[in-house]
Scaffold this active site. Structure first.
Site, PDB file in Angstrom:
ATOM      1  N   ASP A   1      33.422  43.525  51.439  1.00 58.80           N
ATOM      2  CA  ASP A   1      32.835  44.789  50.983  1.00 58.80           C
ATOM      3  C   ASP A   1      31.559  45.151  51.713  1.00 58.80           C
ATOM      4  OD1 ASP A   1      31.505  42.637  49.806  1.00 58.80           O
ATOM      5  OD2 ASP A   1      32.282  43.053  47.812  1.00 58.80           O
TER       6      ASP A   1
ATOM      7  N   GLU B   1      35.751  46.585  40.473  1.00 57.24           N
ATOM      8  CA  GLU B   1      35.133  46.530  39.149  1.00 57.24           C
ATOM      9  C   GLU B   1      36.204  46.652  38.054  1.00 57.24           C
ATOM     10  OE1 GLU B   1      32.204  45.586  39.020  1.00 57.24           O
ATOM     11  OE2 GLU B   1      30.743  46.814  40.062  1.00 57.24           O
TER      12      GLU B   1
ATOM     13  N   ASN C   1      31.035  40.445  35.455  1.00 59.70           N
ATOM     14  CA  ASN C   1      32.021  41.230  34.704  1.00 59.70           C
ATOM     15  C   ASN C   1      33.446  40.955  35.193  1.00 59.70           C
ATOM     16  OD1 ASN C   1      32.031  42.462  37.171  1.00 59.70           O
ATOM     17  ND2 ASN C   1      31.371  44.479  36.465  1.00 59.70           N
TER      18      ASN C   1
ATOM     19  N   HIS D   1      34.381  41.007  38.430  1.00 54.46           N
ATOM     20  CA  HIS D   1      34.780  41.669  39.678  1.00 54.46           C
ATOM     21  C   HIS D   1      34.996  40.653  40.796  1.00 54.46           C
ATOM     22  CE1 HIS D   1      30.317  42.492  40.929  1.00 54.46           C
ATOM     23  NE2 HIS D   1      30.749  41.453  41.591  1.00 54.46           N
TER      24      HIS D   1
HETATM   25  C1  F6R Z   1      30.245  39.967  47.573  1.00 58.01           C
HETATM   26  C2  F6R Z   1      31.254  40.145  46.563  1.00 58.01           C
HETATM   27  C3  F6R Z   1      30.964  40.003  45.105  1.00 58.01           C
HETATM   28  C4  F6R Z   1      30.214  38.712  44.770  1.00 58.01           C
HETATM   29  C5  F6R Z   1      29.933  38.639  43.267  1.00 58.01           C
HETATM   30  C6  F6R Z   1      29.175  37.379  42.899  1.00 58.01           C
HETATM   31  O1  F6R Z   1      30.793  40.181  48.866  1.00 58.01           O
HETATM   32  O2  F6R Z   1      32.347  40.436  46.922  1.00 58.01           O
HETATM   33  O3  F6R Z   1      32.168  40.057  44.393  1.00 58.01           O
HETATM   34  O4  F6R Z   1      30.987  37.619  45.170  1.00 58.01           O
HETATM   35  O5  F6R Z   1      29.191  39.745  42.880  1.00 58.01           O
HETATM   36  O6  F6R Z   1      27.907  37.439  43.472  1.00 58.01           O
HETATM   37  P1  F6R Z   1      26.917  36.208  43.448  1.00 58.01           P
HETATM   38  O7  F6R Z   1      27.498  35.170  44.323  1.00 58.01           O
HETATM   39  O8  F6R Z   1      25.636  36.753  44.004  1.00 58.01           O
HETATM   40  O9  F6R Z   1      26.807  35.764  42.024  1.00 58.01           O
END
Ligand code: F6R
Length: 245
Positions: A67, A143, A136, A138
């Site tokens: 992303d 989302e 959440n 994702h």
């Molecule tokens: C980032 C991504 C997100 C993160 C998720 C967890 O490229 O795709 O899905 O993996 O938000 O983020 P952290 O590791 O910061 O808890």
């Protein structure tokens, strides 16, 4: 799903990095799907260290990231292009031309999505996809929603995601509210999936996503239907599922 139990963040990072390492050693010209965020930082540190030690060679490897924020130029320090360069790419011998991150600066949304899907299908899909897990549920920036989105698409980030990511910006107002993300279908088409989770604050969503119902309201729950998923988590992240995995 396979669950690999680690003691703490460092142990989780080493175990997950070992899985990525094995992939690169067995298939040097593999396509790695990569993630940003806090969780993979330790994994990337291990990979850099092992590369410097001479154990890993990324010269034939290609990467596709999950992303990117919409509206950020690739050299913006808050962009995921920048994150990947600083935390991994510039420290290893991957060819920059073989690293792909959605282009958040493209004005035309359909064009940006179409281009990214063309890149991924041109590569023949992803061999090993690394995922973090949002609070959440994702994955990428898919989302919670009423449906699983298939291909690369533009999303409005959930308030909780904007809040969680505000730590990396000067203020919450500076966090972009839209992002491009690889779709669920593309993630599910990866040959292997590696999910990394760490910390007590992930324990609740780990339980919901991996032992709860499969629903687009918890996007990561779809991973239960993939045939080759490994979840590497530390004791804190697995605290609510310990004894059931
Ligand atoms: C980032 C991504 C997100 C993160 C998720 C967890 O490229 O795709 O899905 O993996 O938000 O983020 P952290 O590791 O910061 O808890």
């Amino acid at each position: 799903m396979k669950f690999v139990k680690a003691r703490d963040y460092e142990d989780m990072s080493r175990k997950a990095a070992n899985i990525i390492s094995a992939q690169v050693i067995v298939k040097p010209d593999c396509v790695l799907g990569l993630a940003t965020g806090t969780t993979p930082l330790g994994i990337y540190r291990c990979l850099v260290h092992w590369y410097e030690r001479g154990d890993l060679d990324f010269s034939q490897t290609t990467s596709v990231n999950l992303d990117e924020y919409r509206g950020l130029e690739p050299d913006d320090p808050h962009s995921y292009h920048y994150f990947m360069r600083e935390n991994l790419f510039r420290h290893i011998n991957i060819d920059p031309a073989n690293t792909h991150v959605p282009d958040g600066s493209v004005k035309d949304v359909d064009e940006a999505c179409r281009r990214y899907d063309a890149v991924i299908s041109g590569l023949g899909g992803v061999d090993l996809q690394l995922l973090g897990l949002g609070h959440n549920g994702h994955i990428g920036f898919n989302e919670p929603d009423g449906v699983f989105a298939k291909k690369t698409h533009l999303v409005r980030l959930a308030d909780s995601t904007v809040e969680a990511n505000a730590r990396l910006f000067d203020s919450k107002e500076d966090v972009p509210t839209q992002a491009y993300t690889m779709g669920i279908q593309t993630i599910m088409h990866a040959k292997k999936i590696l999910v990394a989770v760490s910390g007590e604050n992930k324990a609740e969503i780990v339980e919901k996503a991996f032992l709860g119902a499969v629903t687009p309201w918890v996007p990561a729950s779809i991973l239960q239907l993939h045939t080759d998923v490994t979840v590497v988590g530390d004791a804190a992240a697995f605290s609510r599922i310990e004894g059931r995995i």
